[in-house]
Write a protein that holds these residues in place. Structure first.
Motif, short mmCIF file in Angstrom:
data_model
loop_
_atom_site.label_atom_id
_atom_site.label_comp_id
_atom_site.label_asym_id
_atom_site.label_seq_id
_atom_site.Cartn_x
_atom_site.Cartn_y
_atom_site.Cartn_z
N GLN A 191 0.84 -1.19 0.00
CA GLN A 191 0.00 0.00 0.00
C GLN A 191 0.88 1.25 0.00
OE1 GLN A 191 -3.22 -0.04 -0.29
NE2 GLN A 191 -4.00 -1.99 0.50
N SER A 207 -2.35 7.09 -6.04
CA SER A 207 -2.73 6.02 -5.13
C SER A 207 -2.67 4.68 -5.84
CB SER A 207 -4.16 6.25 -4.61
OG SER A 207 -4.60 5.16 -3.84
N THR A 209 -4.48 2.04 -6.11
CA THR A 209 -5.86 1.69 -5.78
C THR A 209 -6.58 1.09 -6.97
OG1 THR A 209 -8.00 2.55 -5.01
CG2 THR A 209 -6.65 4.03 -6.34
N VAL A 215 -11.35 6.76 -3.73
CA VAL A 215 -10.29 7.55 -3.11
C VAL A 215 -10.63 9.03 -3.21
CG1 VAL A 215 -7.89 8.29 -3.36
CG2 VAL A 215 -8.46 5.86 -3.40
N CYS A 232 -7.50 11.82 -8.31
CA CYS A 232 -6.78 10.58 -7.99
C CYS A 232 -6.28 9.96 -9.28
CB CYS A 232 -7.68 9.59 -7.25
SG CYS A 232 -6.86 8.03 -6.85
N THR A 234 -3.91 6.75 -11.07
CA THR A 234 -3.30 5.43 -10.91
C THR A 234 -2.84 4.94 -12.27
OG1 THR A 234 -4.80 4.91 -9.08
CG2 THR A 234 -3.63 3.06 -10.08
N LYS A 244 -6.86 -3.70 -2.73
CA LYS A 244 -6.77 -2.26 -2.96
C LYS A 244 -8.07 -1.71 -3.53
CE LYS A 244 -1.77 -2.59 -3.63
NZ LYS A 244 -0.62 -2.47 -4.56
N GLU A 245 -9.17 -2.46 -3.31
CA GLU A 245 -10.47 -1.97 -3.76
C GLU A 245 -11.01 -0.93 -2.80
OE1 GLU A 245 -14.99 -3.55 -4.80
OE2 GLU A 245 -13.33 -4.98 -4.75
N SER A 246 -11.07 -1.25 -1.52
CA SER A 246 -11.52 -0.27 -0.52
C SER A 246 -10.40 0.13 0.43
CB SER A 246 -12.70 -0.84 0.28
OG SER A 246 -12.29 -1.96 1.04
N ALA A 248 -7.13 0.68 0.00
CA ALA A 248 -6.09 1.63 -0.37
C ALA A 248 -6.48 3.04 0.05
CB ALA A 248 -5.86 1.60 -1.88
N THR A 249 -7.76 3.24 0.33
CA THR A 249 -8.28 4.58 0.58
C THR A 249 -7.67 5.23 1.81
OG1 THR A 249 -10.36 3.86 -0.42
CG2 THR A 249 -10.41 5.88 0.88
#
Length: 775
Positions: A191, A207, A209, A215, A232, A234, A244-246, A248-249
């Motif tokens: 992360q 991020s 993510t 995010v 954001c 990526t 990293k779906e929820s 990474a936030t």
């Protein structure tokens, strides 16, 4: 049953359906692919470390960070008092604070953050904090949560008929308890996030993510600014797998808050130990089941209670456990069935999405039951599976969705049975086991039926932005994220095919909320389905305007204009693609388009427990053979044959890679990857030294993967099928083969084997069959 479409269409395609290499493949090999930690840091960048709760449950009485603040090099210490908006980084339910307010929910929970001039200074300073905590006894296991009656969501169930009565009235009955372990994502890139403040309160956050839109939204929520102030971005992730779906936030928000407070670029990168401790895993389950069946092993009634350990908050447990329920039938018809669930709260890090999103747990449970039925009836486990397959007239799932491709299911498994020589090898294995007292072999052939779509209907949408520049080059952006799975190259193939131009002309660009808004996460195996179709719609709209212009200029009907080979054929003439583009620019024809796609046909009434939550099903089957040392539990996978349905593959090379990787990751989940928590909530398997993922030597030397020749009956992108998640469940064949090998010790007794089937678990099962259970 609907009639299948023609197996292969006849359109001539230049890029789609070609086994093209991953667009970042050479960069991966050379080590030059840029991840977030590779981005050149702006001058003055600060680094962040997290102050973690040293207890798993209790109340934070006081926090003294004076020694932390006075450490040379520390620029700021962030606490709940520094949050201008909501102290909430949850995806939906408002129960995941950025920093502890008073209640501590798991060991390691973020209490504060240190922002310093170097990562080393921040990590050393964070240890100087003094916390006073009123500790309580934590809930760690499923049984702890059941005893306390603590859940993160209400219980939920659905079904058909009276399952209990059907079980009670069946000629044969069995019941049992089966445990399915969790799994650490172990993405190679941990992360990480970097936030750069802009003017007027803007924040640009890089991020790692799978869900840039979330995010963006959560950063705005915590900072109390409009979403439009947050961008954001990526470009790629070094693996995600749902982790990293929820989740990474929180790290993107932490970096953004630090940037807001200090006015300087700020970066956070979790080391591997902290990543293990601070981020959620695959949910582990206890499956309490009961089944009634006839002499042929055909199920007459089935009931299962899926008890999921969700951790300290909801996170994505609503959808994860629902999907476990949706796949509790796998490929099998059940006349009377009840599927129930509990979402249990424990004082451990909140579990989250993981490849398959609950489907693997529900599916493994019914495969375990199929083996139990086979052992009870003395029939071959594959024959019991055949006896229970969905078939015409018996093709409604427990939630009322019609399984339309029963022919695909049957034909695919029959084909694999023949190509893998399953029957012949089973005879050979029986002969081997009869003559071998210690070493035992086993074989299993298991099917996969996996539903494709997000189970939250509104998430089944995607956007794409396509620009055609006057030199004939194309800029492509969409809401999907690249985590190594090859989504970017697939969507680029679609756009190149639509314009009939060289793939090199299509510029793949980083996913960013500044170009495509309100996107869904890249998850649920839907990345290519959604983003590929959105990009095709956008490119198609531009192409249509170019055709209209060419028809007017050259006086040719629109249906006589064709794009191919980097040229545009207009009647009997042809011109270079870039020449027509230049004409369109001069004629003020717009060459930019935002495409949008939403998945059709899907409906789901959760209150009634009925509907069509999936657009279609992907199918597959695997046959695996293992050998087990019954005195030590050590084992080896000898051979695996896979036949998998990806419809008309957009990129066969990418799809085969996904199948191989998914299978091996599933094999790790079911054999070597064991999460162990101490009674006080400590994660004991917190690093590669204590947590074993598969390595190259675990891959079978004889590994045969084939794509099943099929076409998607639904109008997906080029009639392909999703391939991200379904292959993971092909590894069920490995678990069942291990159980088959153990069963040869005593063919009368059921095998008491839970997942993961580590050497220790296998040895315990072997000793139980020998009548000398281990303590």
């Amino acid at each position: 049953m609907n009639a299948p479409t023609k197996p292969f269409d006849t359109e001539a395609l230049r890029y789609v359906r070609q086994p093209l290499p991953h667009d970042s493949g050479p960069k991966h090999v050379q080590g030059v692919a840029q991840y977030i930690d590779d981005i050149r840091e702006p001058e003055g960048t600060l680094h962040i470390a997290i102050g973690q709760a040293p207890r798993a449950r209790g109340r934070l009485i006081s926090l003294d960070v004076s020694a932390v603040r006075s450490t040379p090099g520390v620029v700021a210490v962030l606490t709940i008092a520094d949050i201008p908006g909501k102290n909430d980084v949850s995806p939906a339910f408002g129960d995941d604070p950025l920093f502890v307010d008073s209640e501590i929910s798991f060991l390691g929970q973020a209490v504060f953050a240190v922002v310093a001039t170097s990562r080393d200074i921040a990590r050393r300073a964070v240890k100087k904090a003094v916390m006073e905590i009123e500790s309580e006894v934590p809930s760690v296991t499923i049984e702890d949560a059941l005893e306390r009656g603590e859940t993160v969501l209400p219980d939920y169930a659905y079904g058909r008929g009276d399952a209990d009565a059907a079980v009670a009235g069946a000629p044969h009955r069995l019941e049992g308890r089966f445990r399915v372990g969790g799994q650490e994502h172990f993405y190679l890139e941990g992360q990480v996030a970097m936030a750069i403040p802009g003017e007027d309160g803007d924040i640009h956050v890089y991020s790692s993510t799978q869900h840039p839109t979330e995010v963006q939204h959560v950063v705005a929520r915590v900072l109390d600014i409009p979403d439009s102030y947050v961008t954001c971005e990526t470009r790629r992730m070094g693996g995600g797998f749902g982790g990293k779906e929820s989740q990474a936030t929180q790290w993107a928000v932490t970096a953004s808050l630090a940037a807001r407070v200090t006015g300087r670029p700020c970066k956070i990168r979790l080391d591997r130990d902290d990543d293990f401790i601070l981020t959620g895993k695959r949910h582990d389950f206890r499956c309490d089941w009961r089944v009634g069946f006839d002499d042929e092993g055909r199920i007459q009634g089935y009931g299962v209670d899926l008890l999921a350990r969700c951790g300290c908050s909801v996170d994505l447990s609503a959808g994860v456990v629902d999907r476990a329920m949706f796949h509790a039938d796998n490929a099998y018809w059940m006349p009377a069935v009840r599927v129930a669930s509990k979402r249990l709260k424990t004082n451990t890090v909140s579990n989250t999405a993981f490849r398959g999103f609950g489907g693997p747990q529900g599916m493994l449970a019914i495969e375990h039951v199929m083996d139990q039925i086979a052992w009870a009836t003395g029939r071959d486990p594959l024959d019991v599976r055949y006896a229970n397959f969905y078939r015409p007239g018996e093709n409604l799932t427990p939630y009322g969705m019609e399984v339309e491709e029963t022919d695909t299911l049957h034909n695919l498994v029959r084909t694999l049975e023949e190509t893998s020589s399953y029957r012949e090898r089973r005879k050979e294995i029986a002969a081997f086991n009869a003559s071998s007292q210690i070493m035992k072999r086993g074989i299993a052939l298991t099917p996969v039926k996996f539903g494709i779509s997000f189970t939250l209907t509104h998430m089944n949408q995607a956007g794409a932005l396509v620009h055609v520049y006057q030199d004939g080059s194309v800029h492509l952006n969409h809401g999907g994220t690249e985590m190594g799975q090859g989504l970017y190259i697939k969507v680029a193939q679609v756009v190149a095919e639509e314009f009939g131009i060289a793939l090199e002309r299509v510029r793949i660009t980083a996913t960013t909320t500044a170009k495509v808004p309100n996107t869904s996460p890249t998850a649920a195996s839907s990345g290519s389905d959604l983003n590929g179709m959105a990009a095709k719609i956008a490119a198609g709209a531009i192409k249509k305007r170019m055709i209209v212009h060419a028809a007017e200029v050259y006086g040719v009907p629109e249906d006589q204009i064709e794009f191919r080979d980097d040229r545009v054929f207009v009647g009997n003439e042809s011109i270079p693609f870039d020449a027509l583009v230049k004409q369109c620019v001069l004629a003020r024809v717009p060459l930019s388009e935002a495409g949008h796609y939403k998945t059709p046909k899907i409906t789901w009434d959760r209150e009634k427990g009925t509907g069509r939550p999936f657009f279609y099903f992907a199918y597959g089957a695997a046959c695996s053979e293992v050998i087990v040392d019954t005195l030590t539990g050590e084992n080896r996978l000898l051979r695996t044959d896979i036949l998998h349905d990806v419809g008309r593959s957009i990129n066969p090379a990418i799809d085969v890679g996904q199948i191989e990787g998914g299978f091996v990751q599933g094999m790790g989940w079911l054999t070597t990857e064991e999460l162990v928590f101490g009674r006080e909530g400590h994660l004991l398997t917190h690093a590669p030294s204590t947590y074993k993922i598969p390595v190259a030597s675990d891959v079978p030397a004889d590994f045969r993967v084939s794509l099943y020749p099929n076409t998607n009956r639904e109008e997906t992108i080029y009639r392909s099928k999703a391939v991200g998640e379904p292959p993971l469940m092909l590894a069920n064949s490995v678990f069942c083969a291990l159980a088959d090998a153990i069963h040869s010790l005593d063919p009368v007794k059921p095998v008491p084997l839970n997942a993961p089937a580590t050497p220790e678990a296998i040895l315990r099962a072997c000793e139980a069959l020998r009548g000398r259970p281990m303590g």
